[in-house]
Design a protein around this motif. Structure first.
Motif, PDB file in Angstrom:
ATOM      1  N   UNK A 328      34.109 -21.553   6.335  1.00 38.80           N
ATOM      2  CA  UNK A 328      33.343 -21.761   5.452  1.00 38.80           C
ATOM      3  C   UNK A 328      32.576 -22.000   4.825  1.00 38.80           C
ATOM      4  N   UNK A 329      31.381 -21.399   4.335  1.00 33.73           N
ATOM      5  CA  UNK A 329      30.143 -21.337   4.425  1.00 33.73           C
ATOM      6  C   UNK A 329      29.446 -21.886   3.691  1.00 33.73           C
ATOM      7  N   UNK A 330      28.374 -23.025   3.664  1.00 35.50           N
ATOM      8  CA  UNK A 330      27.327 -23.566   2.694  1.00 35.50           C
ATOM      9  C   UNK A 330      27.018 -22.862   2.343  1.00 35.50           C
ATOM     10  N   UNK A 331      25.816 -23.391   0.816  1.00 36.86           N
ATOM     11  CA  UNK A 331      25.067 -22.346   0.621  1.00 36.86           C
ATOM     12  C   UNK A 331      23.776 -22.991   0.040  1.00 36.86           C
ATOM     13  N   UNK A 332      22.539 -23.093  -0.483  1.00 39.55           N
ATOM     14  CA  UNK A 332      22.099 -23.946  -1.700  1.00 39.55           C
ATOM     15  C   UNK A 332      22.865 -22.966  -2.953  1.00 39.55           C
ATOM     16  N   UNK A 333      22.899 -21.480  -3.218  1.00 36.33           N
ATOM     17  CA  UNK A 333      23.505 -20.909  -4.079  1.00 36.33           C
ATOM     18  C   UNK A 333      24.509 -21.510  -4.550  1.00 36.33           C
ATOM     19  N   UNK A 334      25.504 -21.667  -3.731  1.00 33.04           N
ATOM     20  CA  UNK A 334      26.638 -22.813  -3.923  1.00 33.04           C
ATOM     21  C   UNK A 334      26.812 -24.114  -4.879  1.00 33.04           C
ATOM     22  N   UNK A 335      25.590 -25.203  -3.959  1.00 35.10           N
ATOM     23  CA  UNK A 335      25.820 -26.230  -4.688  1.00 35.10           C
ATOM     24  C   UNK A 335      25.533 -26.223  -6.858  1.00 35.10           C
ATOM     25  N   UNK A 336      26.042 -27.228  -6.573  1.00 36.14           N
ATOM     26  CA  UNK A 336      26.217 -27.930  -7.964  1.00 36.14           C
ATOM     27  C   UNK A 336      24.727 -28.641  -8.127  1.00 36.14           C
ATOM     28  N   UNK A 337      24.591 -29.455  -9.383  1.00 37.09           N
ATOM     29  CA  UNK A 337      22.824 -29.539  -9.129  1.00 37.09           C
ATOM     30  C   UNK A 337      22.912 -30.950  -8.508  1.00 37.09           C
ATOM     31  N   UNK A 338      24.234 -32.025  -8.526  1.00 40.21           N
ATOM     32  CA  UNK A 338      24.282 -32.443  -8.138  1.00 40.21           C
ATOM     33  C   UNK A 338      25.668 -33.558  -8.025  1.00 40.21           C
ATOM     34  N   UNK A 339      26.567 -34.673  -7.793  1.00 43.18           N
ATOM     35  CA  UNK A 339      28.089 -34.452  -7.402  1.00 43.18           C
ATOM     36  C   UNK A 339      28.374 -34.320  -6.272  1.00 43.18           C
ATOM     37  N   UNK A 340      29.396 -34.048  -5.917  1.00 43.54           N
ATOM     38  CA  UNK A 340      30.548 -34.240  -5.077  1.00 43.54           C
ATOM     39  C   UNK A 340      30.968 -32.100  -5.271  1.00 43.54           C
ATOM     40  N   UNK A 341      31.887 -31.273  -4.693  1.00 41.26           N
ATOM     41  CA  UNK A 341      32.156 -30.890  -4.481  1.00 41.26           C
ATOM     42  C   UNK A 341      33.137 -30.532  -2.984  1.00 41.26           C
ATOM     43  N   UNK A 342      34.649 -29.771  -2.774  1.00 40.29           N
ATOM     44  CA  UNK A 342      35.044 -29.044  -2.631  1.00 40.29           C
ATOM     45  C   UNK A 342      34.468 -27.903  -1.204  1.00 40.29           C
ATOM     46  N   UNK A 343      35.357 -27.621  -0.301  1.00 40.67           N
ATOM     47  CA  UNK A 343      34.186 -26.535   0.100  1.00 40.67           C
ATOM     48  C   UNK A 343      34.188 -25.633  -0.133  1.00 40.67           C
ATOM     49  N   UNK A 344      33.125 -24.976   0.149  1.00 39.38           N
ATOM     50  CA  UNK A 344      33.120 -23.612  -0.061  1.00 39.38           C
ATOM     51  C   UNK A 344      33.662 -22.620  -0.125  1.00 39.38           C
ATOM     52  N   UNK A 345      33.912 -21.767  -1.401  1.00 38.95           N
ATOM     53  CA  UNK A 345      35.192 -20.659  -1.157  1.00 38.95           C
ATOM     54  C   UNK A 345      33.782 -19.849  -0.415  1.00 38.95           C
ATOM     55  N   UNK A 346      32.431 -18.764  -0.268  1.00 40.76           N
ATOM     56  CA  UNK A 346      31.559 -18.339   0.752  1.00 40.76           C
ATOM     57  C   UNK A 346      32.318 -18.743   2.096  1.00 40.76           C
TER      58      UNK A 346
END
Length: 450
Positions: A328-346
């Motif tokens: 999984x690859x996390x970039x700034x464009x995949x982030x919500x404004x704030x809060x929580x998220x699971x693993x990135x799909x990218x």
């Protein structure tokens, strides 16, 4: 078409100066007021193409930033009679106008012109700007005499030859020559170019491509004789950026810093945050620690560095090879404004360091006052999941040293506080948050959160 197109405005200024020198104020008073208060910058934007302005570093100091600059200058009557002012990047003379407002008037405009012409000097690489600065200073002189009731005429030859110490020339070279020979006894005014250029191999505080503003300021400090003053408008990255720590130490070795005032955006047309510096060249010795920013600490004294490992994401996408396992690859464009998220799909193949959730990420690119996608500046996103993640280098990662996901959720609450955004804006107003600043962020009172 380059800066030469500014000659159109210079001709208008010469006509105004001629009329004012003859005492014909009934037709020109409003025009003179405009010429001394922002019109020069407006005409610069109208007549000189944006790319030319950027290439030449032509951004005149007007409006709120000029008012803030004037407040740092010594009050009228405080400066010594021998005081001279030098702006090595004078443009159309806005900083010299601020200084001239501190100079005394003579018995007649002609005598004042003789006195001010000895006290005011400047350099610029663009001849039209030098010509504009001379005429604007003359207009300021004549306007003050008119208000004082002593508006005797000035001979045309004196008008044409006004302020001969404002000269076409390379201000940086002039400063550097002073640093190795007869130093300047007076007051240097500075709003230097903000672009980048290679520093000399002999530079002690930087190498390679470096902010021209930093180079000019270091040269100005070195050019001053003991007791000389420096007042400058500078990009905030010099005050708060990690890269310019050695530059700040260089200045601390030469100057006694009086005031450092974060200002905000240079103006509505120039999206660069700036600060103002007021300092005096010491005769000898070192000034010790200089407080370039305020860092109010929480009641407990704890900072994020005590509770989290803080680092920049390790992936440089356009440089790192796409080899190794697919993750999984996390970039700034995949982030919500704030809060929580699971693993990135990218996903991406990445052979180097991965980061195991839970962790909190913050965007490095961050405008003072507000963050990306409408969130507050420094807003964090908690990443959870059961696989390690490749994190892009446009993100700052905070991994908890203990307490896992609970500690991460406490961090989100800290980052949501208005006090946190205010602290970040005071600490670093350049466009990128730094690991150094985030590590120093106060954690908060002992009971909020625990």
């Amino acid at each position: 078409m380059g800066a030469v197109s500014y000659d159109t405005y210079v001709r208008q200024l010469r006509l105004l100066a001629t009329e004012a020198s003859r005492g014909r104020w009934e037709r020109i008073a409003d025009d003179v007021h405009a010429a001394l208060n922002g019109q020069a910058a407006s005409m610069l934007r109208t007549l000189v193409p944006r790319q030319v302005r950027r290439d030449t570093g032509s951004f005149f100091t007007t409006g709120a930033v000029r008012e803030a600059f004037e407040q740092l200058l010594l009050p009228i009557g405080v400066q010594p009679d021998t005081r001279t002012y030098w702006d090595p990047t004078c443009g159309a003379g806005d900083l010299l106008l601020a200084a001239a407002a501190r100079l005394p008037l003579g018995a007649t405009p002609a005598r004042t012109l003789t006195d001010w012409s000895r006290r005011l000097r400047g350099h610029d690489l663009q001849e039209p700007y030098i010509a504009a600065a001379r005429m604007r200073l003359l207009l300021a002189l004549l306007e003050r005499h008119r208000q004082a009731g002593s508006d005797a005429p000035i001979a045309p030859a004196r008008v044409a030859g006004a302020f001969p110490l404002l000269q076409l020339g390379n201000g940086l070279q002039e400063l550097q020559s002073r640093g190795t020979s007869a130093r300047f006894r007076g007051h240097i005014l500075l709003n230097p170019p903000y672009g980048m250029a290679e520093v000399a191999p002999s530079c002690r505080w930087s190498s390679g491509s470096t902010s021209l503003a930093a180079t000019f300021t270091a040269a100005a400090a070195a050019a001053l004789r003991g007791g000389g003053r420096l007042t400058a408008v500078l990009p905030d990255v010099l005050r708060s950026g990690s890269r310019y720590r050695a530059w700040r130490e260089e200045l601390a070795g030469l100057l006694t810093v009086g005031q450092i005032k974060p200002h905000g955006m240079f103006d509505i047309h120039t999206d660069v945050d700036v600060f103002l510096l007021s300092a005096v060249r010491r005769h000898r010795g070192h000034s010790g620690e200089v407080s370039w920013w305020s860092e109010p600490q929480a009641a407990t004294g704890r900072t994020l560095e005590d509770l989290f490992d803080i680092r920049v994401g390790p992936v440089v996408d356009n440089r790192d090879p796409r080899t190794g396992p697919q993750v999984p690859y996390l970039t700034a464009r995949d982030l919500p404004a704030e809060g929580e998220m699971g693993l990135p799909e990218r996903v991406r193949n990445f052979p180097k360091r991965l980061i195991a959730p839970p962790f909190v990420v913050m965007r490095r690119t961050s405008r003072p006052g507000q963050g990306s996608k409408g969130g507050s500046r420094g807003a964090g996103v908690l990443v959870v999941g059961d696989e390690p993640v490749a994190v892009d280098n446009h993100l700052i990662v905070a991994s908890p040293k203990s307490a896992g996901i609970d500690r991460c959720r406490e961090l989100l609450k800290v980052l949501e506080r208005p006090e946190t955004a205010k602290w970040l804006d005071e600490r670093i107003r350049c466009r990128h948050l730094t690991v150094t600043a985030i590590r120093a962020l106060p954690w908060g009172p002992e009971d909020e959160p625990r």
